[in-house]
Motif scaffolding. Structure first.
Motif, PDB file in Angstrom:
ATOM      1  N   GLY A 188      23.598  18.741  49.944  1.00 23.54           N
ATOM      2  CA  GLY A 188      24.641  17.780  49.355  1.00 23.54           C
ATOM      3  C   GLY A 188      24.670  18.463  47.654  1.00 23.54           C
ATOM      4  N   MET A 189      24.854  19.639  47.420  1.00 24.63           N
ATOM      5  CA  MET A 189      25.436  20.590  46.743  1.00 24.63           C
ATOM      6  C   MET A 189      27.419  20.397  46.827  1.00 24.63           C
ATOM      7  SD  MET A 189      22.794  22.734  45.502  1.00 24.63           S
ATOM      8  CE  MET A 189      21.768  22.940  46.696  1.00 24.63           C
ATOM      9  N   LYS A 190      28.090  20.539  45.194  1.00 23.37           N
ATOM     10  CA  LYS A 190      29.343  21.602  45.905  1.00 23.37           C
ATOM     11  C   LYS A 190      29.363  22.552  45.889  1.00 23.37           C
ATOM     12  CE  LYS A 190      31.233  17.248  42.596  1.00 23.37           C
ATOM     13  NZ  LYS A 190      32.520  16.861  43.309  1.00 23.37           N
ATOM     14  N   PRO A 191      30.044  23.264  47.020  1.00 18.39           N
ATOM     15  CA  PRO A 191      30.467  24.965  46.158  1.00 18.39           C
ATOM     16  C   PRO A 191      30.361  25.311  45.348  1.00 18.39           C
ATOM     17  CG  PRO A 191      31.004  23.479  48.342  1.00 18.39           C
ATOM     18  CD  PRO A 191      30.762  22.758  47.467  1.00 18.39           C
ATOM     19  N   GLY A 192      29.881  26.221  44.699  1.00 19.99           N
ATOM     20  CA  GLY A 192      31.134  26.937  43.395  1.00 19.99           C
ATOM     21  C   GLY A 192      30.852  28.463  43.903  1.00 19.99           C
ATOM     22  N   ILE A 193      32.665  29.554  43.368  1.00 22.57           N
ATOM     23  CA  ILE A 193      31.944  30.937  43.550  1.00 22.57           C
ATOM     24  C   ILE A 193      32.331  31.684  42.600  1.00 22.57           C
ATOM     25  CG2 ILE A 193      35.048  30.507  44.321  1.00 22.57           C
ATOM     26  CD1 ILE A 193      33.967  32.721  46.607  1.00 22.57           C
ATOM     27  N   TRP A 194      31.970  32.961  42.037  1.00 22.62           N
ATOM     28  CA  TRP A 194      32.492  33.802  41.042  1.00 22.62           C
ATOM     29  C   TRP A 194      34.108  34.104  41.333  1.00 22.62           C
ATOM     30  CZ3 TRP A 194      33.443  38.761  41.380  1.00 22.62           C
ATOM     31  CH2 TRP A 194      33.041  39.467  39.926  1.00 22.62           C
ATOM     32  N   ILE A 195      34.603  34.801  40.666  1.00 21.41           N
ATOM     33  CA  ILE A 195      35.753  35.236  40.959  1.00 21.41           C
ATOM     34  C   ILE A 195      36.574  35.427  39.822  1.00 21.41           C
ATOM     35  CG2 ILE A 195      37.506  33.355  40.792  1.00 21.41           C
ATOM     36  CD1 ILE A 195      38.997  35.162  43.359  1.00 21.41           C
ATOM     37  N   ALA A 196      36.721  36.809  40.208  1.00 19.73           N
ATOM     38  CA  ALA A 196      37.594  37.607  38.374  1.00 19.73           C
ATOM     39  C   ALA A 196      38.933  37.778  39.224  1.00 19.73           C
ATOM     40  CB  ALA A 196      36.657  39.205  37.871  1.00 19.73           C
ATOM     41  N   PRO A 197      40.179  37.127  38.672  1.00 25.28           N
ATOM     42  CA  PRO A 197      41.454  36.708  39.322  1.00 25.28           C
ATOM     43  C   PRO A 197      42.584  38.298  39.069  1.00 25.28           C
ATOM     44  CG  PRO A 197      40.702  34.924  37.778  1.00 25.28           C
ATOM     45  CD  PRO A 197      39.731  35.816  38.148  1.00 25.28           C
ATOM     46  N   PHE A 198      41.810  38.295  37.256  1.00 27.25           N
ATOM     47  CA  PHE A 198      42.604  38.945  36.840  1.00 27.25           C
ATOM     48  C   PHE A 198      43.146  40.466  37.024  1.00 27.25           C
ATOM     49  CE2 PHE A 198      43.654  35.597  33.617  1.00 27.25           C
ATOM     50  CZ  PHE A 198      44.690  34.769  34.535  1.00 27.25           C
ATOM     51  N   VAL A 199      41.807  40.876  37.544  1.00 28.51           N
ATOM     52  CA  VAL A 199      41.480  42.231  37.732  1.00 28.51           C
ATOM     53  C   VAL A 199      41.438  43.018  39.174  1.00 28.51           C
ATOM     54  CG1 VAL A 199      40.202  42.832  35.561  1.00 28.51           C
ATOM     55  CG2 VAL A 199      38.690  41.851  37.173  1.00 28.51           C
ATOM     56  N   VAL A 200      41.494  44.135  39.440  1.00 29.84           N
ATOM     57  CA  VAL A 200      40.814  44.886  40.597  1.00 29.84           C
ATOM     58  C   VAL A 200      40.383  46.051  40.489  1.00 29.84           C
ATOM     59  CG1 VAL A 200      42.474  46.649  42.412  1.00 29.84           C
ATOM     60  CG2 VAL A 200      43.371  44.001  41.188  1.00 29.84           C
ATOM     61  N   LEU A 201      39.521  46.747  41.870  1.00 26.51           N
ATOM     62  CA  LEU A 201      38.192  47.807  41.154  1.00 26.51           C
ATOM     63  C   LEU A 201      38.981  48.779  42.202  1.00 26.51           C
ATOM     64  CD1 LEU A 201      35.469  48.129  40.311  1.00 26.51           C
ATOM     65  CD2 LEU A 201      34.584  48.172  43.128  1.00 26.51           C
ATOM     66  N   GLU A 202      39.072  49.764  41.058  1.00 26.84           N
ATOM     67  CA  GLU A 202      39.425  51.455  42.114  1.00 26.84           C
ATOM     68  C   GLU A 202      38.370  51.656  43.384  1.00 26.84           C
ATOM     69  OE1 GLU A 202      37.718  56.036  40.832  1.00 26.84           O
ATOM     70  OE2 GLU A 202      37.597  54.285  39.647  1.00 26.84           O
ATOM     71  N   GLY A 203      39.576  51.458  44.248  1.00 26.77           N
ATOM     72  CA  GLY A 203      38.623  51.642  45.740  1.00 26.77           C
ATOM     73  C   GLY A 203      39.510  50.464  46.535  1.00 26.77           C
ATOM     74  N   SER A 204      39.587  49.321  46.230  1.00 24.97           N
ATOM     75  CA  SER A 204      40.146  48.733  46.696  1.00 24.97           C
ATOM     76  C   SER A 204      41.287  48.828  47.346  1.00 24.97           C
ATOM     77  CB  SER A 204      40.347  47.359  45.703  1.00 24.97           C
ATOM     78  OG  SER A 204      41.225  47.560  45.163  1.00 24.97           O
ATOM     79  N   ASP A 205      41.852  48.151  48.577  1.00 22.89           N
ATOM     80  CA  ASP A 205      42.984  48.020  49.405  1.00 22.89           C
ATOM     81  C   ASP A 205      44.071  47.956  48.097  1.00 22.89           C
ATOM     82  OD1 ASP A 205      41.883  48.693  51.574  1.00 22.89           O
ATOM     83  OD2 ASP A 205      41.612  46.564  52.651  1.00 22.89           O
TER      84      ASP A 205
END
Length: 441
Positions: A188-205
């Motif tokens: 009965g709750m709305k799904p929410g999510i965290w995201i950091a769209p303007f950055v990329v972490l070292e080691g990521s593809d």
């Protein structure tokens, strides 16, 4: 550089407008003498003050940040008013960010300024002022148990954090996006999510394979803006068409999976100084990227670690303090002294993690203050602990009023709210002494 300035007398002060062209760095547009000590600031790095500040009898504030980054430098009793254009060249004139200087009681001036910004930028945000829980590390491995605990509270949103294998690639670490959203909705709750769209972490593809996607430093290397667990966090170039398509695909994927609340972190990466594909200011680049997300989603967006004025119109909520850095007292002071943004530019989002060592008196100060000020009420503490549910419910009853804060420049505050869910109320508090008085009028 060519700078044309106009000064117009207005009620309670003056407004500075004009236009400028040429190759522009930090442009000083005005200078004035201060009266009294500074009692309120925008973001402050000890060298400059961004966006606005106030003394007990005056208020200095810019009305926008569409192209340049506005800031102040205070030297003794002189304030120098600047706009940083980051060495960008303009062949034609561009309008400067308007500056207002107001005189009077600071308690009144903060609201005058806020209304002027609202009118100038024609602010738009959701009517929904949500209540919820941010599920961080404390629920990633016991997701269903956390949902069971959350069901006991009047949460509207259940928002997950760090549910990814890598920051930047945005692949889910545990279940699929669809499975997560469906499970949350079943409670009965709305799904929410965290995201950091303007950055990329070292080691990521993305970091390994797309070196041309980043803002570059003076040596032509990807611009690092932060460190997480010993790895660098790098800023994406939002003027790059491939980056734009990458952001578009990620958000459409998550939205189509059923998420309805988006917490966007590390947004300041969008305004870092550096070389981009297009010759625009970082402010223009940031606003382009945020507009893309706003147009794609049509859902509730919260800005975190975000520049204030450039974000207006693109977010529905804004985190306006940092509990982990400032502690309870500092965070509450920000919540109170920045109340004038709430309900005018966006909904203020304190986003508190109270911790296990906080007293009942301190919890009361938090819940009462956030409730009366009609802020977003979001917690991130483990729900296994003792949140003292009666305080949470009391805060909900105190929302919905029209708010005015007295004594912004003092240590003791008085908050009045007309038309809350329980009528007109008044709350007097001193953060340092933890003393408070509450009245129903």
């Amino acid at each position: 550089m060519e700078l044309l300035i106009e000064k117009e007398e207005i009620k309670n002060g003056e407004i500075i407008t004009g236009k400028v062209k040429g190759k522009l760095g930090k442009v000083k547009i005005y200078e004035a003498r201060l009266q009294g000590d500074i009692v309120l600031k925008g973001w402050d790095d000890n060298k400059k003050i961004d966006y606005f500040f106030a003394t007990e009898k005056s208020f200095f504030g810019y009305l926008s940040s569409k192209i340049g980054h506005p800031f102040f430098v205070v030297k003794d009793d002189i304030v120098e008013c600047y706009i940083d254009y980051y060495d960008t060249e303009f062949d034609d004139y561009v309008e400067i960010e308007p500056l207002v200087i107001l005189h009077g009681n600071v308690d009144m001036l903060v609201n005058v300024y806020s209304d002027m910004v609202k009118k100038n930028l024609e602010t738009s945000f959701s009517n929904w002022n949500p209540v919820g829980w941010s599920c961080k590390w404390n629920c990633l491995t016991n997701f269903k148990e956390s949902l069971d605990y959350a069901k006991k509270y009047p949460f509207e949103v259940f928002q997950i954090d760090f549910w990814y294998k890598n920051i930047g690639d945005w692949e889910p670490k545990f279940s699929s996006f669809e499975e997560i959203a469906e499970e949350i909705k079943s409670y009965g709750m709305k799904p929410g999510i965290w995201i950091a769209p303007f950055v990329v972490l070292e080691g990521s593809d993305i970091f390994k394979e797309k070196k041309n996607w980043f803002v570059k430093d003076e040596k032509g290397n990807p611009k690092k803006i932060y460190n997480i667990n010993g790895k660098g966090l790098y800023a994406l170039d939002l003027t790059n068409n491939e980056v734009e398509e990458h952001i578009r695909n990620i958000f459409l994927r998550i939205k189509n999976a059923g998420f309805e609340y988006f917490k966007l972190d590390f947004l300041f990466a969008g305004i870092v100084k550096g070389k981009r594909k297009e010759s625009v200011t970082p402010i223009q680049s940031y606003r382009k990227g945020l507009k893309l997300i706003r147009d794609l989603l049509g859902e509730f967006i919260v800005g975190v670690r975000a520049p204030l004025l450039p974000s207006i119109g693109y977010v529905d909520g804004m985190k306006i303090t940092n509990m982990s850095e400032k502690g309870l007292y500092g965070a509450l002071r920000d919540v109170i002294t920045r109340y004038f943004m709430n309900g005018r530019w966006w909904w203020n989002a304190p986003d508190f993690s109270l911790g296990n060592n906080i007293s009942t008196t301190q919890k009361k100060l938090f819940f009462m203050t956030v409730g009366i000020l009609n802020n977003m009420l979001f917690l991130s503490d483990s729900l296994k602990g003792n949140l003292e549910n009666y305080l949470f419910k009391a805060a909900l009853k105190l929302r919905g009023g029209k708010v005015f804060v007295k004594n912004i420049g003092a240590k003791g505050y008085e908050i009045k709210a007309i038309g809350t869910n329980i009528g007109d109320v008044r709350f007097r508090l001193c953060i340092e002494t933890e003393k408070s008085e509450f009245y129903i009028e």
